[in-house]
Design a protein around this motif. Structure first.
Motif, PDB file in Angstrom:
ATOM      1  N   LEU A  82       1.194  -1.020  -0.230  1.00  0.00           N
ATOM      2  CA  LEU A  82      -0.596   0.178  -0.165  1.00  0.00           C
ATOM      3  C   LEU A  82       1.266   1.156  -0.065  1.00  0.00           C
ATOM      4  CD1 LEU A  82      -3.091   1.591   0.096  1.00  0.00           C
ATOM      5  CD2 LEU A  82      -2.297   1.203   2.827  1.00  0.00           C
ATOM      6  N   VAL A  84       1.119   5.447  -0.055  1.00  0.00           N
ATOM      7  CA  VAL A  84       0.326   6.030   1.428  1.00  0.00           C
ATOM      8  C   VAL A  84       1.079   7.367   0.561  1.00  0.00           C
ATOM      9  CG1 VAL A  84      -0.452   7.440   2.941  1.00  0.00           C
ATOM     10  CG2 VAL A  84      -0.467   4.857   2.879  1.00  0.00           C
ATOM     11  N   ILE A  99      -9.866  11.232   1.377  1.00  0.00           N
ATOM     12  CA  ILE A  99      -9.383  10.196   0.923  1.00  0.00           C
ATOM     13  C   ILE A  99      -9.337   9.226  -0.124  1.00  0.00           C
ATOM     14  CG2 ILE A  99      -8.390   7.137   1.652  1.00  0.00           C
ATOM     15  CD1 ILE A  99      -7.234  10.035   3.931  1.00  0.00           C
ATOM     16  N   ILE A 101      -8.458   6.695  -3.192  1.00  0.00           N
ATOM     17  CA  ILE A 101      -7.990   5.878  -3.913  1.00  0.00           C
ATOM     18  C   ILE A 101      -8.417   5.579  -5.848  1.00  0.00           C
ATOM     19  CG2 ILE A 101      -8.158   2.742  -3.760  1.00  0.00           C
ATOM     20  CD1 ILE A 101      -8.157   4.317  -1.223  1.00  0.00           C
ATOM     21  N   ARG A 138      -7.263  -2.608  -4.128  1.00  0.00           N
ATOM     22  CA  ARG A 138      -8.287  -1.217  -4.282  1.00  0.00           C
ATOM     23  C   ARG A 138      -9.901  -1.698  -4.007  1.00  0.00           C
ATOM     24  NH1 ARG A 138     -10.444   0.576  -8.077  1.00  0.00           N
ATOM     25  NH2 ARG A 138     -10.861   2.749  -6.929  1.00  0.00           N
ATOM     26  N   LEU A 141      -9.527  -1.808   0.023  1.00  0.00           N
ATOM     27  CA  LEU A 141      -9.700  -0.278   0.577  1.00  0.00           C
ATOM     28  C   LEU A 141     -10.138   0.249   1.057  1.00  0.00           C
ATOM     29  CD1 LEU A 141      -5.888   0.246  -0.873  1.00  0.00           C
ATOM     30  CD2 LEU A 141      -6.393   0.246   1.599  1.00  0.00           C
ATOM     31  N   GLY A 145     -12.780   1.600   4.609  1.00  0.00           N
ATOM     32  CA  GLY A 145     -12.603   3.332   4.291  1.00  0.00           C
ATOM     33  C   GLY A 145     -14.125   2.515   4.941  1.00  0.00           C
ATOM     34  N   PRO A 152     -13.898   6.585   1.015  1.00  0.00           N
ATOM     35  CA  PRO A 152     -13.322   7.684   0.506  1.00  0.00           C
ATOM     36  C   PRO A 152     -13.311   7.508  -0.747  1.00  0.00           C
ATOM     37  CG  PRO A 152     -12.386   5.112   0.901  1.00  0.00           C
ATOM     38  CD  PRO A 152     -13.651   5.515   1.621  1.00  0.00           C
ATOM     39  N   CYS A 204      -3.319   4.846  -1.988  1.00  0.00           N
ATOM     40  CA  CYS A 204      -3.988   5.008  -0.308  1.00  0.00           C
ATOM     41  C   CYS A 204      -3.430   7.483  -0.742  1.00  0.00           C
ATOM     42  CB  CYS A 204      -4.284   5.097   0.474  1.00  0.00           C
ATOM     43  SG  CYS A 204      -5.208   5.360   2.200  1.00  0.00           S
ATOM     44  N   VAL A 235      -6.772   7.596   7.594  1.00  0.00           N
ATOM     45  CA  VAL A 235      -5.485   7.148   6.842  1.00  0.00           C
ATOM     46  C   VAL A 235      -5.056   5.840   7.952  1.00  0.00           C
ATOM     47  CG1 VAL A 235      -3.197   6.114   6.349  1.00  0.00           C
ATOM     48  CG2 VAL A 235      -4.555   8.072   6.008  1.00  0.00           C
TER      49      VAL A 235
END
Length: 248
Positions: A82, A84, A99, A101, A138, A141, A145, A152, A204, A235
């Protein structure tokens, strides 16, 4: 489930909730990584952390040794990464503190060591980069979220610029015409190299400011730092849920 590696960007030079077990220095065929790899756990889940800009945040975006960073992570058995990153917002949804993605990327960088396929080749190698980010990571994530309440933005095109300077208003206008929703300086070649190393990689993105020309006045470093504090808290919440999802 394999360990997750986190490459931290501006605002994430360390993870306060990370229980460190040890640090590992790696030497690679591409030179030295940004820092030693930090092994540890978050809420009981093993992770490896690498600060992209170095332990003291002294490496500018165009001088990050992306090849060495990814080689080192793969060398210690990492398969999922990941990345960031702090970014500027271009599209109307991309407000500071949010945030994102991203699902696509446009590369405006130049002069960076951007491939591992350039020396001692037995044949020319081309990677398929149609979809630049790992689909499964993805999805995880986005779900993390949702579960964490971060919610996000589940898509967007990341425009990777050279840095270290910020962009002009005209450059951002051009990028918006090109279809970019956010702008950062470290998205490439990191994503492409991960694909060359056959690693699952996703980004991210933490929006730290409106991009040039998208708000009144100049871009304030004070505002960026304030927005990053909020964004990085999101995060960390997302990370906890991501690790729970991956442990199932």
């Amino acid at each position: 489930m394999t360990k997750l590696a986190i490459i931290g960007g501006t605002g994430l030079d360390e993870i306060p909730d990370l229980e460190i077990t040890h640090r590992e220095v790696c030497h690679t065929p591409f030179g030295e990584p940004s820092a030693a790899l930090t092994h540890g756990s978050i809420s009981g889940h093993e992770v490896v952390f690498l600060p992209r800009h170095g332990a003291s945040h002294m490496i500018p975006p165009h001088l990050v040794n992306y090849r060495a960073n990814l080689w080192a992570l793969r060398h210690v058995g990492i398969q999922t990464i990941l990345g960031v990153a702090a970014v500027g917002g271009i599209g109307s949804e991309m407000a500071p503190g949010r945030i994102v993605i991203p699902d696509q990327i446009i590369d405006y960088t130049f002069g960076r060591e951007h491939t591992i396929f350039d020396n001692d080749l037995s044949h020319v190698t081309h990677i398929d980069f149609t979809m630049p980010y790992c689909k499964k990571l993805r999805q995880d994530l986005i779900e993390a979220g949702r579960l964490s309440g971060v919610n996000p933005v589940a898509g967007g095109t990341y425009g990777a610029t050279q840095g270290p300077r910020l962009e002009t208003a005209a450059e951002i206008t051009r990028m918006e015409r090109d279809g970019c929703d956010l702008v950062g300086m470290t998205g490439m070649p990191e994503a492409a190299l991960a694909r060359e190393f056959n690693l699952c990689y996703a980004s991210c993105a933490v929006i730290s400011n409106w991009a040039a020309g998208k708000s009144e006045g100049s871009i304030s470093m004070g505002d960026i730092e304030k927005n990053l504090i909020k964004g990085m808290d999101h995060v960390k919440s997302l990370l906890v849920e991501l690790l729970r999802i991956r442990a199932k």
